[in-house]
Write a protein that holds these residues in place. Structure first.
Motif, PDB file in Angstrom:
ATOM      1  N   TYR A 199       0.783  -1.128   0.040  1.00 51.67           N
ATOM      2  CA  TYR A 199      -0.052   0.094   0.059  1.00 51.67           C
ATOM      3  C   TYR A 199       0.899   1.319  -0.037  1.00 51.67           C
ATOM      4  O   TYR A 199       0.503   2.250  -0.820  1.00 51.67           O
ATOM      5  N   ALA A 200       1.803   1.365   0.907  1.00 49.24           N
ATOM      6  CA  ALA A 200       2.597   2.560   0.918  1.00 49.24           C
ATOM      7  C   ALA A 200       3.403   2.702  -0.409  1.00 49.24           C
ATOM      8  O   ALA A 200       3.456   3.741  -0.878  1.00 49.24           O
ATOM      9  N   LEU A 201       3.785   1.364  -0.990  1.00 42.82           N
ATOM     10  CA  LEU A 201       4.614   1.696  -2.223  1.00 42.82           C
ATOM     11  C   LEU A 201       3.919   2.183  -3.168  1.00 42.82           C
ATOM     12  O   LEU A 201       4.313   3.088  -4.181  1.00 42.82           O
ATOM     13  N   LEU A 202       2.411   1.266  -3.314  1.00 46.37           N
ATOM     14  CA  LEU A 202       1.685   1.837  -4.344  1.00 46.37           C
ATOM     15  C   LEU A 202       1.259   3.339  -4.115  1.00 46.37           C
ATOM     16  O   LEU A 202       1.220   3.964  -5.148  1.00 46.37           O
ATOM     17  N   LEU A 203       0.971   4.030  -3.193  1.00 52.80           N
ATOM     18  CA  LEU A 203       0.437   5.294  -2.956  1.00 52.80           C
ATOM     19  C   LEU A 203       1.745   6.068  -3.411  1.00 52.80           C
ATOM     20  O   LEU A 203       1.759   7.112  -4.135  1.00 52.80           O
ATOM     21  N   ALA A 204       2.853   5.695  -3.127  1.00 50.56           N
ATOM     22  CA  ALA A 204       4.389   6.514  -3.497  1.00 50.56           C
ATOM     23  C   ALA A 204       4.387   6.391  -5.134  1.00 50.56           C
ATOM     24  O   ALA A 204       4.646   7.567  -5.501  1.00 50.56           O
ATOM     25  N   TYR A 239       1.864  13.926   0.782  1.00 52.40           N
ATOM     26  CA  TYR A 239       1.694  14.407   2.308  1.00 52.40           C
ATOM     27  C   TYR A 239       0.175  14.622   2.667  1.00 52.40           C
ATOM     28  O   TYR A 239      -0.271  14.683   3.668  1.00 52.40           O
ATOM     29  N   HIS A 240      -0.568  14.495   1.594  1.00 50.27           N
ATOM     30  CA  HIS A 240      -2.204  14.433   1.562  1.00 50.27           C
ATOM     31  C   HIS A 240      -2.859  12.917   1.498  1.00 50.27           C
ATOM     32  O   HIS A 240      -4.081  13.016   1.515  1.00 50.27           O
ATOM     33  N   THR A 241      -2.055  12.005   1.892  1.00 45.26           N
ATOM     34  CA  THR A 241      -2.491  10.606   1.643  1.00 45.26           C
ATOM     35  C   THR A 241      -2.096  10.067   3.174  1.00 45.26           C
ATOM     36  O   THR A 241      -1.317  10.585   4.079  1.00 45.26           O
ATOM     37  N   SER A 242      -2.547   8.590   3.196  1.00 42.24           N
ATOM     38  CA  SER A 242      -1.999   7.907   4.380  1.00 42.24           C
ATOM     39  C   SER A 242      -0.955   7.503   4.269  1.00 42.24           C
ATOM     40  O   SER A 242      -0.237   6.486   5.083  1.00 42.24           O
ATOM     41  N   HIS A 243       0.023   7.629   3.261  1.00 40.80           N
ATOM     42  CA  HIS A 243       1.375   7.083   3.031  1.00 40.80           C
ATOM     43  C   HIS A 243       2.445   7.010   4.340  1.00 40.80           C
ATOM     44  O   HIS A 243       2.816   6.388   4.643  1.00 40.80           O
ATOM     45  N   ALA A 244       2.283   8.391   4.826  1.00 39.14           N
ATOM     46  CA  ALA A 244       3.240   8.500   6.026  1.00 39.14           C
ATOM     47  C   ALA A 244       2.808   7.628   7.176  1.00 39.14           C
ATOM     48  O   ALA A 244       3.672   6.761   7.949  1.00 39.14           O
ATOM     49  N   ARG A 245       1.400   7.700   7.318  1.00 37.49           N
ATOM     50  CA  ARG A 245       0.976   6.861   8.639  1.00 37.49           C
ATOM     51  C   ARG A 245       1.266   5.355   8.284  1.00 37.49           C
ATOM     52  O   ARG A 245       1.487   4.742   9.404  1.00 37.49           O
ATOM     53  N   VAL A 246       0.799   5.092   7.186  1.00 40.35           N
ATOM     54  CA  VAL A 246       0.715   3.364   6.905  1.00 40.35           C
ATOM     55  C   VAL A 246       2.286   3.140   6.821  1.00 40.35           C
ATOM     56  O   VAL A 246       2.633   2.058   7.146  1.00 40.35           O
ATOM     57  N   GLY A 247       3.311   3.957   6.281  1.00 41.37           N
ATOM     58  CA  GLY A 247       4.731   3.734   5.936  1.00 41.37           C
ATOM     59  C   GLY A 247       5.225   3.748   7.619  1.00 41.37           C
ATOM     60  O   GLY A 247       6.167   2.836   7.609  1.00 41.37           O
ATOM     61  N   ARG A 248       5.022   4.505   8.415  1.00 41.36           N
ATOM     62  CA  ARG A 248       5.495   4.295   9.876  1.00 41.36           C
ATOM     63  C   ARG A 248       5.153   2.896  10.385  1.00 41.36           C
ATOM     64  O   ARG A 248       5.934   2.401  11.034  1.00 41.36           O
ATOM     65  N   LEU A 249       4.043   2.387  10.385  1.00 39.46           N
ATOM     66  CA  LEU A 249       3.332   1.251  10.848  1.00 39.46           C
ATOM     67  C   LEU A 249       4.087   0.174  10.199  1.00 39.46           C
ATOM     68  O   LEU A 249       4.703  -0.628  10.810  1.00 39.46           O
ATOM     69  N   ALA A 250       4.207   0.252   8.656  1.00 37.99           N
ATOM     70  CA  ALA A 250       4.921  -0.811   8.074  1.00 37.99           C
ATOM     71  C   ALA A 250       6.634  -1.018   8.477  1.00 37.99           C
ATOM     72  O   ALA A 250       7.037  -2.033   8.633  1.00 37.99           O
ATOM     73  N   ALA A 251       7.153   0.337   8.411  1.00 41.75           N
ATOM     74  CA  ALA A 251       8.518   0.299   8.987  1.00 41.75           C
ATOM     75  C   ALA A 251       8.863  -0.336  10.319  1.00 41.75           C
ATOM     76  O   ALA A 251       9.660  -1.066  10.514  1.00 41.75           O
ATOM     77  N   SER A 252       7.750  -0.070  11.358  1.00 41.10           N
ATOM     78  CA  SER A 252       7.899  -0.329  12.652  1.00 41.10           C
ATOM     79  C   SER A 252       7.939  -1.977  12.560  1.00 41.10           C
ATOM     80  O   SER A 252       8.791  -2.625  13.255  1.00 41.10           O
ATOM     81  N   LEU A 253       6.787  -2.411  11.917  1.00 43.16           N
ATOM     82  CA  LEU A 253       6.595  -3.922  11.832  1.00 43.16           C
ATOM     83  C   LEU A 253       7.668  -4.777  11.173  1.00 43.16           C
ATOM     84  O   LEU A 253       7.904  -5.564  11.632  1.00 43.16           O
ATOM     85  N   TRP A 254       8.140  -3.915  10.053  1.00 41.33           N
ATOM     86  CA  TRP A 254       9.190  -4.635   9.356  1.00 41.33           C
ATOM     87  C   TRP A 254      10.498  -4.721  10.154  1.00 41.33           C
ATOM     88  O   TRP A 254      11.235  -5.794  10.042  1.00 41.33           O
ATOM     89  N   LEU A 255      10.761  -3.647  10.838  1.00 42.13           N
ATOM     90  CA  LEU A 255      12.000  -3.747  11.903  1.00 42.13           C
ATOM     91  C   LEU A 255      11.766  -4.827  12.656  1.00 42.13           C
ATOM     92  O   LEU A 255      12.892  -5.609  13.008  1.00 42.13           O
ATOM     93  N   ILE A 256      10.783  -5.126  13.327  1.00 48.71           N
ATOM     94  CA  ILE A 256      10.755  -5.951  14.663  1.00 48.71           C
ATOM     95  C   ILE A 256      10.735  -7.280  13.843  1.00 48.71           C
ATOM     96  O   ILE A 256      11.382  -8.030  14.338  1.00 48.71           O
ATOM     97  N   SER A 257       9.925  -7.635  12.897  1.00 46.99           N
ATOM     98  CA  SER A 257      10.173  -8.838  12.054  1.00 46.99           C
ATOM     99  C   SER A 257      11.495  -9.103  11.531  1.00 46.99           C
ATOM    100  O   SER A 257      11.832 -10.366  11.790  1.00 46.99           O
ATOM    101  N   PHE A 258      12.095  -8.511  10.987  1.00 48.95           N
ATOM    102  CA  PHE A 258      13.384  -8.915  10.637  1.00 48.95           C
ATOM    103  C   PHE A 258      14.251  -8.965  11.745  1.00 48.95           C
ATOM    104  O   PHE A 258      15.249  -9.825  11.688  1.00 48.95           O
TER     105      PHE A 258
END
Length: 187
Positions: A140-145, A154-173
């Protein structure tokens, strides 16, 4: 640069997520026969976990760089780091699934039963759960981008979804590295 049609971001996210997760679950569930992948020497199969831990550590670095870059307003560096992170994730998953299919299943845990039940399985379960949750978020974040010019992001949910994705990604890795250490270093 041509953009993905805006109205298709949700549909493309869903389709890509379903297809990706179907392949992962098919491989993990033994639904893909070993004959479906090319044969490689055992040394290559044995090297995959070690390559994947390096990929995981590198992905932690690129995600962190991307996160710091966007916080500092460096959109181009953020974009490069996040695309690199996605590429590393694809490489990791490709190697992991190849090995899973080629060897006929996951590697058994060689340690004691108590460690298996109370440490290894919970860490592995959280790692897998977060990785599964990340798939649609990252798409979703990549497709928005790719569907909007930078100014519109800046007027989409890219930043919000991206922060969540990055946080979970970091924990998962990170948990993936713990799984590797338990399988290949401790036991």
């Amino acid at each position: 640069m041509e953009y993905v049609p805006r109205e298709r971001v949700n549909v493309l996210t869903a389709v890509l997520s379903i297809v990706s997760l179907a392949v992962v679950f098919a491989a993990a569930g033994g639904r893909i026969p070993a004959s479906a992948v090319p044969t490689v020497p055992q040394v290559v199969l044995d090297a995959i976990p070690h390559v994947n831990v390096v990929i995981s550590a590198t992905a932690i670095g690129t995600i962190t760089i991307g996160w710091r870059a966007i916080r500092r307003g460096n959109v181009e560096r953020h974009r490069v780091a996040m695309v690199a992170s996605f590429g590393l994730f694809v490489a990791f998953l490709t190697f992991y699934l190849y090995r899973l299919v080629a060897t006929g299943g996951p590697q058994p845990f060689p340690g004691p039963d108590a460690v298996y039940q109370f440490v290894y399985l919970p860490v592995l379960a959280i790692h897998i759960l977060l990785a599964v949750i990340c798939v649609p978020l990252v798409y979703y974040a990549l497709l928005l981008a790719t569907s909007r010019p930078i100014e519109e992001l800046y007027h989409t949910s890219h930043a919000r979804v991206g922060r969540l994705a990055a946080s979970l990604w970091l924990i998962s890795f990170s948990l993936g590295i713990v799984v590797y250490v338990l399988l290949h270093a401790v036991y």
